[in-house]
Design a protein around this motif. Structure first.
Motif, mmCIF file in Angstrom:
data_model
loop_
_atom_site.group_PDB
_atom_site.id
_atom_site.type_symbol
_atom_site.label_atom_id
_atom_site.label_comp_id
_atom_site.label_asym_id
_atom_site.label_seq_id
_atom_site.Cartn_x
_atom_site.Cartn_y
_atom_site.Cartn_z
ATOM 1 N N THR A 21 16.120 -3.404 -4.949
ATOM 2 C CA THR A 21 17.234 -4.333 -4.777
ATOM 3 C C THR A 21 18.337 -3.723 -3.924
ATOM 4 O O THR A 21 18.902 -4.378 -3.042
ATOM 5 N N GLU A 22 18.663 -2.464 -4.204
ATOM 6 C CA GLU A 22 19.709 -1.793 -3.439
ATOM 7 C C GLU A 22 19.309 -1.659 -1.973
ATOM 8 O O GLU A 22 20.153 -1.791 -1.067
ATOM 9 N N ALA A 23 18.028 -1.389 -1.724
ATOM 10 C CA ALA A 23 17.555 -1.285 -0.347
ATOM 11 C C ALA A 23 17.704 -2.614 0.371
ATOM 12 O O ALA A 23 18.103 -2.671 1.541
ATOM 13 N N GLY B 33 21.910 -2.299 16.879
ATOM 14 C CA GLY B 33 22.264 -1.298 17.873
ATOM 15 C C GLY B 33 21.524 0.004 17.747
ATOM 16 O O GLY B 33 21.725 0.919 18.564
ATOM 17 N N ASP B 34 20.657 0.137 16.732
ATOM 18 C CA ASP B 34 19.976 1.408 16.491
ATOM 19 C C ASP B 34 18.581 1.133 15.955
ATOM 20 O O ASP B 34 18.405 0.760 14.797
ATOM 21 N N ALA B 35 17.585 1.351 16.801
ATOM 22 C CA ALA B 35 16.206 1.053 16.412
ATOM 23 C C ALA B 35 15.735 1.903 15.240
ATOM 24 O O ALA B 35 14.805 1.521 14.525
ATOM 25 N N GLY B 36 16.354 3.061 15.023
ATOM 26 C CA GLY B 36 15.928 3.934 13.934
ATOM 27 C C GLY B 36 16.754 3.794 12.681
ATOM 28 O O GLY B 36 16.562 4.551 11.719
ATOM 29 N N TYR B 37 17.643 2.803 12.658
ATOM 30 C CA TYR B 37 18.582 2.697 11.540
ATOM 31 C C TYR B 37 17.860 2.455 10.212
ATOM 32 O O TYR B 37 18.163 3.103 9.208
ATOM 33 N N VAL B 38 16.915 1.524 10.202
ATOM 34 C CA VAL B 38 16.238 1.190 8.948
ATOM 35 C C VAL B 38 15.510 2.405 8.391
ATOM 36 O O VAL B 38 15.612 2.725 7.205
ATOM 37 N N ASP B 39 14.793 3.140 9.273
ATOM 38 C CA ASP B 39 14.075 4.326 8.803
ATOM 39 C C ASP B 39 15.031 5.386 8.280
ATOM 40 O O ASP B 39 14.808 5.974 7.217
ATOM 41 N N ASN B 40 16.096 5.635 9.015
ATOM 42 C CA ASN B 40 16.985 6.742 8.690
ATOM 43 C C ASN B 40 17.968 6.429 7.572
ATOM 44 O O ASN B 40 18.253 7.294 6.736
ATOM 45 N N ALA B 41 18.494 5.210 7.552
ATOM 46 C CA ALA B 41 19.566 4.888 6.609
ATOM 47 C C ALA B 41 19.086 4.144 5.371
ATOM 48 O O ALA B 41 19.813 4.078 4.376
ATOM 49 N N ILE B 42 17.874 3.570 5.426
ATOM 50 C CA ILE B 42 17.411 2.764 4.299
ATOM 51 C C ILE B 42 16.107 3.304 3.714
ATOM 52 O O ILE B 42 16.047 3.668 2.541
ATOM 53 N N LEU B 43 15.070 3.391 4.536
ATOM 54 C CA LEU B 43 13.773 3.818 4.011
ATOM 55 C C LEU B 43 13.772 5.277 3.583
ATOM 56 O O LEU B 43 13.155 5.628 2.562
ATOM 57 N N LEU C 48 2.086 11.140 -8.453
ATOM 58 C CA LEU C 48 2.809 9.907 -8.236
ATOM 59 C C LEU C 48 3.633 9.929 -6.960
ATOM 60 O O LEU C 48 4.064 8.874 -6.475
ATOM 61 N N GLY C 49 3.862 11.115 -6.429
ATOM 62 C CA GLY C 49 4.669 11.223 -5.224
ATOM 63 C C GLY C 49 4.132 10.413 -4.057
ATOM 64 O O GLY C 49 4.897 9.992 -3.176
ATOM 65 N N ARG C 50 2.835 10.166 -4.060
ATOM 66 C CA ARG C 50 2.249 9.414 -2.948
ATOM 67 C C ARG C 50 2.680 7.949 -2.954
ATOM 68 O O ARG C 50 2.462 7.219 -1.978
ATOM 69 N N PHE C 51 3.298 7.506 -4.048
ATOM 70 C CA PHE C 51 3.780 6.132 -4.128
ATOM 71 C C PHE C 51 5.256 6.011 -3.760
ATOM 72 O O PHE C 51 5.829 4.929 -3.867
ATOM 73 N N ALA C 52 5.857 7.110 -3.334
ATOM 74 C CA ALA C 52 7.300 7.082 -3.064
ATOM 75 C C ALA C 52 7.630 6.338 -1.780
ATOM 76 O O ALA C 52 8.671 5.687 -1.686
ATOM 77 N N ARG C 53 6.776 6.399 -0.814
ATOM 78 C CA ARG C 53 7.090 5.856 0.502
ATOM 79 C C ARG C 53 6.913 4.344 0.537
ATOM 80 O O ARG C 53 5.906 3.799 0.089
ATOM 81 N N CYS C 54 7.897 3.682 1.074
ATOM 82 C CA CYS C 54 7.823 2.242 1.325
ATOM 83 C C CYS C 54 7.784 2.012 2.827
ATOM 84 O O CYS C 54 8.344 2.803 3.593
ATOM 85 N N GLN C 55 7.161 0.957 3.230
ATOM 86 C CA GLN C 55 7.024 0.651 4.646
ATOM 87 C C GLN C 55 7.981 -0.454 5.069
ATOM 88 O O GLN C 55 8.140 -1.437 4.356
ATOM 89 N N GLY C 56 8.574 -0.251 6.211
ATOM 90 C CA GLY C 56 9.341 -1.318 6.818
ATOM 91 C C GLY C 56 8.440 -2.105 7.740
ATOM 92 O O GLY C 56 7.829 -1.541 8.650
ATOM 93 N N VAL C 57 8.330 -3.385 7.508
ATOM 94 C CA VAL C 57 7.412 -4.223 8.281
ATOM 95 C C VAL C 57 8.182 -5.388 8.877
ATOM 96 O O VAL C 57 8.634 -6.267 8.145
ATOM 97 N N PRO C 58 8.377 -5.402 10.197
ATOM 98 C CA PRO C 58 9.039 -6.555 10.795
ATOM 99 C C PRO C 58 8.157 -7.793 10.666
ATOM 100 O O PRO C 58 6.937 -7.704 10.674
ATOM 101 N N ALA C 59 8.782 -8.935 10.508
ATOM 102 C CA ALA C 59 8.022 -10.182 10.379
ATOM 103 C C ALA C 59 8.832 -11.305 10.973
ATOM 104 O O ALA C 59 10.032 -11.390 10.777
#
Length: 497
Positions: free
Chosen positions: A91-93, A106-116, A144-155
């Motif tokens: 929810t916070e994300a 203005g920053d193509a890497g913003y989602v990866d760096n600031a959110i994901l 369980l660490g392998r479940f930590a990563r979430c993917q950003g998927v444009p749609a």
């Protein structure tokens, strides 16, 4: 009585974007946000166009709760609380996505760096705590660490291609709209249901239900009797967004509002003793079982009591709550054998509130119309002719492992019958619960690819109020004498009440 008004948040419909916060039972889910530029923005045409075309993103997180199949009983309470923490992190994300659209433009890497990135760190810490809970209770540590990563998927649209790991969710783009306009949200800020989610019952082929799991367990052989319990239709207005099975001890663990009949002490904080000592709406006072399901709403702009609450309007579930006109609760037998008594306090969930993103493995409900009940569909809401009512049907798992009243993922201790009607090896037949709910629903209309006056089950916003996400929940709190009567009626071929 029983209405949940303690959890409030700004409703999604009043957010500055046409998007939805998504959070899922068990710490997994798909978060999407439509960053459509407002026509009143003062940022110039260039930014508005870019926002309209590019500011759509998803965050797809593994559903950790369904992956935890072995959790020591002593650890389950603590694990449930950590899974709820994963939900809040999603929810916070989402909120971060919604609040930073200009920075993202203005920053193509913003989602990866600031959110994901920060989300992954938070999830890893929470998953570590889950492991600690399991180890302290004598369980085996898991990776369980392998479940930590979430993917950003444009749609480009909510729906198509966003249903978690490529599972078939159908064409979900709301009638082929382009990026220029956000999809109609029916006032809930969380688009859906769409026109494609509805079907005229006359267009449904008889006996064509696409999922077999929940079909009736009994037939002309085996244990052919039945037992019907009459528990009303929630005349006491007992509603809340807790889920005592999936999220015990967690406020708003369901993230959508439930109807309750039977047991009147059903909250996330109720113990088995609380349930056993509770009042019941069932005519037979020996049945203190809890029967609950997501409410059905007419998306007509009505401001319900939970319009500003978590689980209600604050999470995209809006409109008039429709109570069932009939709630038929019946237990039936098995085609190949007698049934044995259900253990007291057994928990059973049928269907999957996240079937749109999780896939169809656990999906199991159907919609139909009175007078047309040989026509059942799981992935559509039905449009009934004048004089006919909407019917929701749930046929529960009816095989038990003989040992456990619950399991870590709340599914493995029970199973559906096999194609021949028998239980899988190691399981024994128990009475099958069948719930049939009948509603007076104004018939929606579909014009030019848009649905007007839609109805929908409550659910997580990322599930887009898809009918495939309907589900039903049960905890057996019958006393021993009544359960024995149920078994005797079923095994002797009697139809009892």
């Amino acid at each position: 009585m029983g209405r949940n008004t303690r959890k409030r948040r700004t409703p999604l419909a009043t957010k500055v974007i046409a998007g939805a916060a998504a959070l899922a039972i068990g710490g997994g889910g798909l978060v999407w946000a439509n960053f459509y530029a407002s026509a009143h923005e003062k940022n110039g045409g260039h930014n508005a166009t870019k926002s309209g075309q590019a500011r759509v993103a998803t965050i797809n997180c593994p559903d950790v709760g369904q992956k935890l199949t072995k959790v020591p009983r002593k650890a389950r309470w603590g694990v449930a609380r950590e899974l709820a923490r994963l939900d809040r992190q999603i929810t916070e994300a989402y909120s971060r996505l919604a609040e930073t659209r200009q920075a993202q433009a203005g920053d193509a890497g913003y989602v990866d760096n600031a959110i994901l990135g920060p989300l992954k760190d938070k999830r890893r810490a929470t998953l570590d705590r889950i492991n600690i809970n399991i180890k302290r209770a004598g369980g085996q540590e898991r990776d369980l660490g392998r479940f930590a990563r979430c993917q950003g998927v444009p749609a480009e649209q909510p729906g198509g291609g966003m249903n978690g790991g490529g599972q078939d969710g159908g064409n979900q783009d709301g009638g082929g709209q382009g990026n220029e306009q956000p999809p109609a949200d029916n006032g809930n800020g969380a688009a859906g249901p769409f026109a494609e989610d509805f079907v005229d019952i006359n267009d449904v082929q008889p006996n064509s239900r696409d999922l077999q799991n929940g079909l009736a367990a009994n037939g002309d052989t085996g244990s052919t009797g039945s037992f019907t319990t009459k528990c009303g239709v929630n005349e006491n207005n007992l509603f809340n967004s807790d889920n005592i099975i999936v999220a015990p001890g967690v406020d708003n663990g369901a993230h959508h509002t439930h109807d309750y009949v039977g047991n009147q002490s059903n909250t996330a904080f109720a113990s088995d003793d609380d349930l056993n000592n509770a009042q019941t709406t069932c005519q037979n006072q020996g049945d203190k079982s809890t029967y609950y399901w997501p409410v059905l709403r007419l998306q007509d702009g009505t401001q319900e009591f939970d319009a500003n609450d978590l689980g209600g309007g604050a999470e995209g579930n809006v409109g008039k709550i429709l109570k069932a006109q009939q709630a038929e609760i019946k237990f039936v037998g098995n085609r190949t054998s007698d049934v044995v008594a259900m253990p007291k306090f057994i928990r059973i969930i049928t269907g999957d509130a996240k079937a749109f993103t999780n896939g169809l493995a656990n999906a199991n409900t159907s919609f139909s119309c009175t007078g047309f009940e040989d026509r059942q569909v799981t992935d559509k809401y039905v449009i009934c002719p004048e004089g006919s009512q909407v019917v929701r049907t749930s046929n529960f798992q009816s095989c038990w492992d003989g040992q456990n009243i619950d399991s870590a993922n709340h599914r493995d201790h029970v199973a559906f019958v096999q194609p021949d009607g028998s239980c899988p090896q190691g399981f024994q037949a128990i009475p099958q619960l069948q719930v049939r709910l009948v509603y007076d629903v104004p018939a929606p209309t579909v014009e030019n690819g848009q649905v007007k006056n839609p109805y929908a089950v409550d659910g997580f916003p990322e599930q887009l109020h898809k009918p495939i996400t309907d589900h039903n929940d049960f905890i057996n709190v019958m006393d021993e004498d009544l359960m024995n009567q149920v078994v005797q009626c079923i095994n002797s071929g009697q139809d009892c009440e």
